[in-house]
Design an enzyme around this catalytic site. Structure first.
Site, PDB file in Angstrom:
ATOM      1  N   TYR A 153      48.495  57.449  10.524  1.00 35.68           N
ATOM      2  CA  TYR A 153      47.343  56.551  10.372  1.00 35.68           C
ATOM      3  C   TYR A 153      47.528  55.360  11.287  1.00 35.68           C
ATOM      4  O   TYR A 153      48.619  54.771  11.332  1.00 35.68           O
ATOM      5  CB  TYR A 153      47.252  56.085   8.913  1.00 35.68           C
ATOM      6  CG  TYR A 153      46.122  55.109   8.634  1.00 35.68           C
ATOM      7  CD1 TYR A 153      44.786  55.512   8.722  1.00 35.68           C
ATOM      8  CD2 TYR A 153      46.391  53.789   8.269  1.00 35.68           C
ATOM      9  CE1 TYR A 153      43.754  54.616   8.448  1.00 35.68           C
ATOM     10  CE2 TYR A 153      45.365  52.894   7.990  1.00 35.68           C
ATOM     11  CZ  TYR A 153      44.045  53.315   8.085  1.00 35.68           C
ATOM     12  OH  TYR A 153      43.026  52.432   7.809  1.00 35.68           O
ATOM     13  N   ASP A 192      53.294  52.912  16.923  1.00 28.08           N
ATOM     14  CA  ASP A 192      52.613  52.163  15.877  1.00 28.08           C
ATOM     15  C   ASP A 192      53.663  51.833  14.815  1.00 28.08           C
ATOM     16  O   ASP A 192      54.020  52.673  13.995  1.00 28.08           O
ATOM     17  CB  ASP A 192      51.461  52.970  15.279  1.00 28.08           C
ATOM     18  CG  ASP A 192      50.718  52.177  14.199  1.00 28.08           C
ATOM     19  OD1 ASP A 192      51.239  51.117  13.773  1.00 28.08           O
ATOM     20  OD2 ASP A 192      49.640  52.616  13.785  1.00 28.08           O
ATOM     21  N   LYS A 239      51.648  44.127   8.969  1.00 26.17           N
ATOM     22  CA  LYS A 239      52.334  44.094   7.674  1.00 26.17           C
ATOM     23  C   LYS A 239      53.456  43.032   7.608  1.00 26.17           C
ATOM     24  O   LYS A 239      53.141  41.865   7.412  1.00 26.17           O
ATOM     25  CB  LYS A 239      52.769  45.507   7.288  1.00 26.17           C
ATOM     26  CG  LYS A 239      51.511  46.395   7.105  1.00 26.17           C
ATOM     27  CD  LYS A 239      51.726  47.721   6.419  1.00 26.17           C
ATOM     28  CE  LYS A 239      50.389  48.355   6.044  1.00 26.17           C
ATOM     29  NZ  LYS A 239      49.993  49.516   6.823  1.00 26.17           N
TER      30      LYS A 239
HETATM   31  C1  PLP Z   1      48.670  49.795   7.566  1.00 24.44           C
HETATM   32  C2  PLP Z   1      48.709  50.495   8.860  1.00 24.44           C
HETATM   33  C3  PLP Z   1      47.737  50.286   9.850  1.00 24.44           C
HETATM   34  C4  PLP Z   1      46.500  49.478   9.596  1.00 24.44           C
HETATM   35  O1  PLP Z   1      46.771  48.161   9.322  1.00 24.44           O
HETATM   36  P1  PLP Z   1      45.667  47.284   8.525  1.00 24.44           P
HETATM   37  O2  PLP Z   1      46.263  45.909   8.536  1.00 24.44           O
HETATM   38  O3  PLP Z   1      45.543  47.897   7.179  1.00 24.44           O
HETATM   39  O4  PLP Z   1      44.418  47.372   9.315  1.00 24.44           O
HETATM   40  C5  PLP Z   1      47.926  50.873  11.084  1.00 24.44           C
HETATM   41  N1  PLP Z   1      48.989  51.632  11.342  1.00 24.44           N
HETATM   42  C6  PLP Z   1      49.944  51.879  10.417  1.00 24.44           C
HETATM   43  C7  PLP Z   1      51.115  52.724  10.761  1.00 24.44           C
HETATM   44  C8  PLP Z   1      49.828  51.333   9.142  1.00 24.44           C
HETATM   45  O5  PLP Z   1      50.738  51.613   8.214  1.00 24.44           O
END
Ligand code: PLP
Length: 433
Positions: free
Chosen positions: A145, A240, A273
């Site tokens: 994601y 990511d 995060k």
């Molecule tokens: C949480 C997450 C996102 C999205 O971040 P948001 O602050 O919720 O938009 C993107 N990539 C990864 C791997 C994530 O865990």
């Protein structure tokens, strides 16, 4: 009869004014059934719901709360920042400080741009990769994601190395036409995709340790091959690390792979995060040459009214300062491991098929004998059984993710007592399965 469950009352009220009663879908408990807990307050490793019931929190806001809730140094930094102003729409020293700190801790980045959410960071990173390479296509992996930008809401098409189909209404097929979706850890598909499309690819975006299909690591040989193929074809390797960044190690997941693959580094990194410590803050960074393609220096546009927010940066900086202290990640990793190994032992004793893995303060467990390596395998979990585990733990005051395809998080505030209470609850739940 009047319902005395205040969570249920709030949920009913919420559903009248907010679609589904929540501001992010997984909070609604749709996968596991039952009533979402409305959080009233949190401290350390725990939060309390609307009924005043206490839970040991293994979500930590889906990763950011690595120090636990209400860490005094972080609260103090935020209180101080609030008094100095909420937002200016003009640069501040704190943004520079945070950028410098991120670059120091993640040396693959020469420069970073601060934004407000992981979605925004990942979306901007793809635009930048496309702008910097002059190419349109990119690779993502099934089960990873990267936020909810249109081009990323896509699932694999039928057949090997074909372009994807939208997974959300409102995403026109032409928007995902350039998104190539491959199976995680599948070397043959990776080779084929580069053989067919290598010269048209702007980037390969990957969660190095995937936390959005529970917890699944990219194997070292797979990651090594991703790096080689990207280099060979002039494709940017984008990590990511919104979830893994400053969560699995101080140097993030890339430092874990660098210790197994000499000289390893991604070309770009997406963060979020933990770097906001619970406030809306995210970032993306890379080499100077790539980052200087961004406006106002270069032709790739990107902007944000609240980007580098002074309160969020204060929260992020205070959080990074705490996790940079010697021994922090060793202790966190050990505590996380004591949880997963404890669960493993209990499950074996109860005859429940079980496997678990963790890195730093991030973990996953599966109600199956062997650890899965891709999304299809994760989805083979017995979801009824998972839901019974989830509700059994919830009833006993242990809050894990309300869906089987999510990772779990341990914070520095989780005590031996918390782990012991959790294992007690798990022992009861496993014996009822
Ligand atoms: C949480 C997450 C996102 C999205 O971040 P948001 O602050 O919720 O938009 C993107 N990539 C990864 C791997 C994530 O865990």
């Amino acid at each position: 009869m009047q319902n005395t469950d205040l969570n249920a009352q709030l949920f009913e009220r919420a559903r009248r004014s907010i679609p589904g009663g929540v501001n992010s879908p997984v909070r609604a408990f749709k996968a596991v059934g039952g009533t979402p807990r409305f959080v009233k307050r949190a401290q350390g490793s725990c939060f309390w719901d609307a009924n005043g019931k206490r839970y040991i929190d293994y979500i930590g806001s889906w990763g950011p709360m690595i120090l636990g809730h209400g860490h005094p140094a972080v609260v103090e930094a935020v209180q101080k920042a609030v008094l100095e102003g909420f937002s200016f729409g003009a640069p501040t020293e704190r943004e520079v400080e945070l950028a410098e700190e991120l670059i120091r801790l993640v040396p693959s980045m020469d420069m970073v741009r601060l934004v407000s959410s992981g979605t925004e960071a990942a979306m901007s990173a793809i635009r930048l990769a496309r702008g910097a390479t002059g190419r349109s296509k990119f690779i993502k992996f099934e089960g990873c994601y990267h936020g909810h930008a249109d081009a990323l809401l896509v699932k694999a098409g039928s057949g090997l190395a074909t372009f994807g189909n939208p997974t959300s209404a409102g995403v026109p097929p032409e928007v995902v036409r350039d998104t190539l979706v491959l199976e995680y850890n599948n070397l043959a598909q990776l080779e084929e995709a580069f053989a067919l499309h290598g010269s048209e690819l702007a980037c390969l975006m990957i969660e190095p340790i995937a936390g959005n299909m529970n917890f699944v690591r990219a194997s070292v040989p797979f990651m090594k091959r991703c790096r080689e193929l990207c280099t060979q074809h002039g494709v940017l390797l984008v990590f990511d690390e919104v979830m893994t960044g400053f969560r699995v190690a101080l140097g993030s997941a890339q430092s874990v792979y660098a210790s197994a693959i000499p000289g390893f580094a991604p070309d770009m990194t997406v963060l979020g995060k933990v770097i906001g410590g619970g406030m809306p803050l995210a970032a993306f960074g890379g080499s100077r040459a790539v980052m200087e393609q961004l406006a106002p220096l270069g032709p790739v546009y990107q902007a944000g009214t609240l980007s580098g927010n002074p309160v969020a940066t204060a929260c992020g900086l205070a959080t990074l300062r705490e996790i940079s202290k010697p021994g922090f990640f060793e202790a966190l990793a050990q505590q996380t491991h004591s949880l997963t190994s404890g669960l493993q032992k209990l499950a074996s004793g109860a005859g429940v098929p079980f496997s678990a893995d963790s890195e730093g303060g991030m973990f996953g467990f599966f109600l199956m004998k062997d650890l899965p390596t891709n999304y299809l395998q994760v989805m083979k979990t017995d979801s009824d059984r998972f839901n019974r585990v989830f509700h059994g733990l919830l009833d006993r005051g242990v809050y894990i993710a309300p869906a089987l395809y999510e990772a779990g998080f341990v914070s520095a505030a989780h005590t031996d007592q918390d782990i012991a209470e959790t294992l007690d609850a798990a022992a009861q739940v496993f014996n009822l399965l």
